[in-house]
Design a protein around this motif. Structure first.
Motif, short mmCIF file in Angstrom:
data_model
loop_
_atom_site.label_atom_id
_atom_site.label_comp_id
_atom_site.label_asym_id
_atom_site.label_seq_id
_atom_site.Cartn_x
_atom_site.Cartn_y
_atom_site.Cartn_z
N THR A 16 0.85 -1.18 0.00
CA THR A 16 0.00 0.00 0.00
C THR A 16 0.89 1.23 0.00
OG1 THR A 16 -0.14 0.05 2.42
CG2 THR A 16 -1.87 -1.15 1.23
N TYR A 17 0.33 2.34 -0.48
CA TYR A 17 1.15 3.54 -0.60
C TYR A 17 0.38 4.75 -0.10
CZ TYR A 17 -1.71 4.25 -4.73
OH TYR A 17 -2.77 4.41 -5.58
N SER A 18 1.14 5.76 0.23
CA SER A 18 0.55 7.03 0.67
C SER A 18 1.31 8.16 0.00
CB SER A 18 0.65 7.15 2.20
OG SER A 18 0.18 8.41 2.63
N VAL A 19 0.80 8.57 -1.14
CA VAL A 19 1.39 9.69 -1.88
C VAL A 19 0.25 10.51 -2.44
CG1 VAL A 19 3.48 8.43 -2.47
CG2 VAL A 19 1.57 8.47 -4.05
N SER A 20 0.54 11.73 -2.79
CA SER A 20 -0.47 12.58 -3.40
C SER A 20 -0.57 12.27 -4.89
CB SER A 20 -0.11 14.06 -3.19
OG SER A 20 1.17 14.31 -3.72
N GLY A 21 -1.76 12.44 -5.43
CA GLY A 21 -1.95 12.23 -6.86
C GLY A 21 -1.91 10.76 -7.24
N ASN A 22 -1.67 10.53 -8.51
CA ASN A 22 -1.63 9.16 -9.04
C ASN A 22 -0.18 8.77 -9.29
OD1 ASN A 22 -4.48 8.92 -9.14
ND2 ASN A 22 -4.47 10.14 -11.01
N PRO A 23 0.36 7.93 -8.44
CA PRO A 23 1.79 7.61 -8.58
C PRO A 23 2.05 6.53 -9.60
CG PRO A 23 0.89 6.45 -6.71
CD PRO A 23 -0.23 7.28 -7.28
N TYR A 24 3.31 6.39 -9.94
CA TYR A 24 3.76 5.26 -10.73
C TYR A 24 4.29 4.21 -9.76
CZ TYR A 24 3.58 8.75 -14.42
OH TYR A 24 3.17 9.73 -15.27
N LEU A 25 3.96 2.94 -9.99
CA LEU A 25 4.23 1.89 -9.01
C LEU A 25 5.08 0.78 -9.63
CD1 LEU A 25 0.58 1.95 -7.85
CD2 LEU A 25 2.49 2.44 -6.30
N PHE A 26 5.99 0.24 -8.86
CA PHE A 26 6.95 -0.74 -9.34
C PHE A 26 7.06 -1.91 -8.35
CE2 PHE A 26 9.07 1.98 -12.54
CZ PHE A 26 8.61 3.22 -12.17
N TRP A 27 7.38 -3.09 -8.90
CA TRP A 27 7.78 -4.23 -8.09
C TRP A 27 9.15 -4.73 -8.58
CZ3 TRP A 27 6.28 -6.26 -3.65
CH2 TRP A 27 4.97 -6.04 -3.19
N TYR A 28 10.00 -5.01 -7.58
CA TYR A 28 11.31 -5.58 -7.83
C TYR A 28 11.47 -6.85 -7.00
CZ TYR A 28 12.97 -1.21 -9.98
OH TYR A 28 13.16 -0.11 -10.80
N VAL A 29 12.36 -7.74 -7.45
CA VAL A 29 12.69 -8.95 -6.71
C VAL A 29 14.20 -8.98 -6.48
CG1 VAL A 29 12.86 -10.36 -8.80
CG2 VAL A 29 12.50 -11.47 -6.60
N GLN A 30 14.59 -9.48 -5.30
CA GLN A 30 16.00 -9.58 -4.98
C GLN A 30 16.30 -10.97 -4.46
OE1 GLN A 30 17.49 -7.27 -1.61
NE2 GLN A 30 19.41 -6.88 -2.68
#
Lengths: 115, 115
Positions: free
Chosen positions: A24-38
């Protein structure tokens, strides 16, 4: 403050079962979202990102993620888990309108897939 | 990890010493980044560079320094002023510095241990 939350430090799932890693995220507006694996002692590998359009995004290795604006969530999913999916997963967000390409990362979720 | 190399893979430092971590990319990316990873804390931005001969502090720049004399190189120096330098350091790059949709690609990382 802008932030990303991954509420589960670890997710355990049996091989062949569906998996979900929450973000979940808490930012203003419509953000760009990413998933990474390590994988252990390795750098981060890009899995997928949401920019706009269809809320269901498909990525590498059979992973997909669903963007839910009302719940401010971007959960990572896979229909059938593999033992080789065991790794550390990071969700990241880039607030739209920023002057630079700066990512805010969650603290990571360790996925353990049991054979 | 393709296209971004970091060296060395492991680095040991005595207290009071400065050490330099190397990061090279052959992706022709304009922007480069340095992150620090500590267990349970996700990734935190140390410095970033949008263009040659220009760089900005990230969230935890104290005790670190960088240079960007060439487009493909962005070395990080961990100085003796950094009180807790033991961590995993990750370098990343992206095509453009200001496009929030750009994916950041990561190197394999350098694990720094203070003896």
């Amino acid at each position: 403050a802008q932030s990303v939350a991954q509420p589960e430090d670890q997710v355990n799932v049996a091989e062949g079962n569906p998996l979900t890693v929450k973000c979940t995220y808490s930012v203003s507006g419509n953000p760009y979202l990413f998933w990474y694996v390590q994988y252990p002692n390795r750098g981060l590998q890009f899995l997928l990102k949401y920019i706009t359009g269809d809320n269901l995004v498909k990525g590498s290795y059979g992973f997909e993620a669903e963007f839910n604006k009302s719940q401010t969530s971007f959960h990572l999913k896979k229909p059938s888990a593999l033992v080789s999916d065991s790794a550390l997963y990071f969700c990241a967000v880039n607030p739209v309108g920023g002057a630079t390409n700066k990512l805010i990362f969650g603290t990571g979720t360790l996925l353990a897939v049991q054979p | 990890d393709g296209g971004i190399t970091q060296s060395p893979k492991y680095l040991f430092r005595k207290e009071g010493q400065n050490v330099t971590l190397s990061c090279e990319q052959n992706l022709n990316h304009d922007a480069m980044y340095w992150y620090r990873q500590d267990p349970g804390q996700g990734l935190r931005l140390i410095y970033y560079s949008q263009i040659v001969n220009d760089f900005q502090k990230g969230d935890i720049a104290e005790g670190y320094s960088v240079s960007r004399e060439k487009k493909e190189s962005f070395p990080l120096t961990v100085t003796s002023a950094q009180k807790n330098p033991t961590a995993f350091y990750l370098c990343a790059s992206s095509i453009t510095p200001r496009e929030s949709t750009d994916t950041q690609y990561f190197g394999p990382g350098t694990r720094l241990t203070v003896l």
